[in-house]
Design an enzyme around this catalytic site. Structure first.
Site: not given
Length: 270
Positions: A8, A39-40, A67-68, A153, A178, A180
């Site tokens: 991520d 996604e982040n 999810n983001h 994820h 997810h 991290h």
């Protein structure tokens, strides 16, 4: 075939370490294909079209999410036009975009990339196991696809491990995202699939999973409302997984963690 998966990307510092270090890493490792979870990437929450372009320019071939994925609203309209930007395949029918795609490397390899999201301690999505079963139906590894790789994820290591074993021998790589934090379980499973529970993040590790420390610490210690989390902006570490596959079978020959820069000890394939 040689592939690289990056964990991520978190915030500006995460983007910087990828854009600065990835071109040299591709050269040094001789990689044919790069997948990155983005996604982040937009200040820790979602991704934008501009950031996608930055990652593609740096050498990323496919961007996965989680999810983001919808945090930046522009992505709702953009994602259907960018087939290399994936969202979890087990979102309900009608969600924009796609959770899987077949891509061609510069040397002509066919790479099936699948993005799925777990359900334990996560959003209540459709069954990821069943969704991936449908995605690989008709795609025989080493015949219809040279490589099949899955970004799973999720929060729970047990669910991600179960995912790896469920698809062992039928895909080249199952790698988690997810949480991290890079896990120390890089391995080749019994039937030839490479696996790591979490690839870690490309971001500032002098943080709480990529976020500036004060607000998360206050949330845990004082149980009081705190300001919105902000992505940490110190020197970042690039974290990922290197994979080399057998050209005949598509199964893993070699897998190794990759870490460059920042506060973590560096790790590169031998």
């Amino acid at each position: 075939m040689r592939l690289l998966f990056l964990g991520d990307v978190v915030g500006r510092s995460g983007r910087a370490v990828v854009t600065e270090r990835l071109p040299g890493l591709i050269r040094d490792l001789g990689t044919d294909f790069v997948v990155c979870n983005g996604e982040n990437a937009a200040a820790g929450f979602g991704i934008t079209a501009k950031i996608c372009a930055e990652l593609y320019d740096a050498g990323v071939d496919v961007i996965t999410t989680g999810n983001h994925v919808w945090d930046q609203r522009e992505i709702l309209d953009y994602i259907s036009d960018d087939r290399a930007l994936l969202r979890p395949i087990n979102y309900p029918a009608g969600a924009p975009g796609s959770g899987a795609g077949v891509f061609e490397s510069a040397r002509g390899h066919r790479v099936l990339v699948i993005n799925a999201m777990c359900r334990l301690f996560m959003d209540a999505l459709d069954d990821p196991f069943a969704a991936v079963e449908r995605a690989i139906d008709g795609w025989a590894l080493g015949h219809d696809a040279d490589v099949i790789m899955i970004d799973i994820h999720g929060e729970a290591s047990s669910e991600k491990m179960a995912f790896g074993h469920a698809f062992d021998g039928r895909v080249s790589l199952v790698v988690g995202t997810h949480t991290h934090v890079p896990t120390a379980d890089t391995m080749i499973l019994a039937n030839g699939t490479a696996y790591q529970t979490d690839a870690g993040m490309c971001g500032d590790y002098d943080s709480v999973i990529g976020m500036k420390k004060d607000s998360p610490v206050d949330r845990f210690t004082r149980k009081l409302p705190t300001p919105r989390l902000e992505a940490a902006d110190g020197e970042a570490t690039l974290c990922g997984v290197f994979l080399e596959t057998d050209d005949a079978t598509g199964l893993a020959k070699r897998v190794a963690p990759v870490r460059l820069g920042g506060v973590l000890s560096e790790a590169m394939p031998d």
